[in-house]
Design an enzyme around this catalytic site. Sequence first.
Site, PDB file in Angstrom:
ATOM      1  N   TYR A 179       1.118   4.264   6.432  1.00 25.61           N
ATOM      2  CA  TYR A 179       2.563   3.264   6.467  1.00 25.61           C
ATOM      3  C   TYR A 179       4.020   4.409   6.189  1.00 25.61           C
ATOM      4  O   TYR A 179       4.476   4.815   7.267  1.00 25.61           O
ATOM      5  CB  TYR A 179       2.987   2.648   5.537  1.00 25.61           C
ATOM      6  CG  TYR A 179       2.416   1.449   5.027  1.00 25.61           C
ATOM      7  CD1 TYR A 179       1.684   1.025   6.096  1.00 25.61           C
ATOM      8  CD2 TYR A 179       2.060   1.039   4.037  1.00 25.61           C
ATOM      9  CE1 TYR A 179       1.019  -0.300   5.966  1.00 25.61           C
ATOM     10  CE2 TYR A 179       1.616  -0.428   3.191  1.00 25.61           C
ATOM     11  CZ  TYR A 179       1.054  -1.024   5.133  1.00 25.61           C
ATOM     12  OH  TYR A 179       0.358  -2.743   4.444  1.00 25.61           O
ATOM     13  N   LYS A 194       0.640  -1.783   0.053  1.00 25.35           N
ATOM     14  CA  LYS A 194       0.095  -0.005   0.497  1.00 25.35           C
ATOM     15  C   LYS A 194       0.787   1.699   0.270  1.00 25.35           C
ATOM     16  O   LYS A 194       0.262   1.834   0.175  1.00 25.35           O
ATOM     17  CB  LYS A 194      -1.145  -0.067   0.887  1.00 25.35           C
ATOM     18  CG  LYS A 194      -1.997  -0.826   1.018  1.00 25.35           C
ATOM     19  CD  LYS A 194      -3.237  -0.352   2.168  1.00 25.35           C
ATOM     20  CE  LYS A 194      -3.010  -0.449   3.402  1.00 25.35           C
ATOM     21  NZ  LYS A 194      -2.544  -1.754   3.422  1.00 25.35           N
TER      22      LYS A 194
END
Length: 390
Positions: A179, A147
């Site tokens: 992230y 992702k």
Amino acid sequence: MSWWWAGAIGAARKKFEEDDAPRDCQSVALIIGVTGIVGNSLAEILPISDTPGGPWKVYGVARRPRPAWNADHPVEYIQCDISDASDTHTKLSPLTDVTHIFWVTWANRPTESECCELNGTMLRNVLNALIPKAANLHHICLQTGHKHYIGPFEAFGKIKPHEPPFTEDMPRLNAPNFYYTLEDMLVEASEKKAGLNWSVHRPAVIFGFSPFSMMNIIGTLCVYAAICKHENTPLKFPGTKAAWNCYSVASDADLIAEHQIWAAVDPYAKNEAFNCSNGDLFKWKHLWKVLAEQFGVEYAEFDESEKPTSLVERMKDKGPVWEEIVRENGLHTTKLEGVATWWFADVILGGECLLDSMNKSKEHGYLGFRNTKNSLISVIDKMKAHKIVP
């Protein structure tokens, strides 16, 4: 050959035995998310006698009580809610001997902004508890994933992802992504503490064993196959023609664990981000035959004439069926919603194929690999051995 190469082809490991003589530990690992899909692999591999950087002493942190399927690992288990600053400080600040942190957990929320907030809080709580106390802490492994290159689930179809194959030098996308939040916090922490290094690991879809994982594609498909077998119906592919036919990559959970240990102990891997996939390609239509064979269920070819039906829709009323399967086969008592994540399987089997490059890892000295078909069979065998599926 090196331990990495031997591990990659499934060479017999030297298992740690409880009656072995006490060992002086060179490294002390703290696994955050020890009951997760990669955390469980780390808990198996780190205590092995010839694991690089060892002998290792291992702490494992998870929010829930220790499950039976994780209890055999020689790990000091710590039940802790790391979203709670007080609980985290109380439980983790006494661990002054920690040298390495393996961050293999995450928490989901309805929006990515909320994911950024919660996951950032979790990492901050752990760092605040440990960095002032663990004088010898010198490496943190952070696990994220693909992702990084395609954006969070909520952004699918709204932003343009990077074009595969993904490489680690691709710029960040213009969208919130937890992230990115965690990477930034990691770099900031390392800049404030002398001698603290980091590595980021970006696996593809993970093949591994963990009945508690929110993103366990193989566990979910095992449950689906078991239900098809029980109801004497063919194992139909619930995804798209693109996913059925295209080339894909996967990441074996043991391989990811080995990759993280390599980066944690090899000076040439510090302060770098790495993709982590098996090194081969597969098609779901080929693995679908293997899945059907492993459960003795009728294999069905992809049928374009049929209207696709998601697993969420197919399985919405199957709770009582699963209870019957568990009872008849003497399985570990579970609820269907606890062992199968239908929405995640629908995302994986309904999307485009995402390929990455492992060149950077190879250039830095990591040569580990897995055969994805064998990885699938290994996970299925482990699910059966632990009586999660029949």
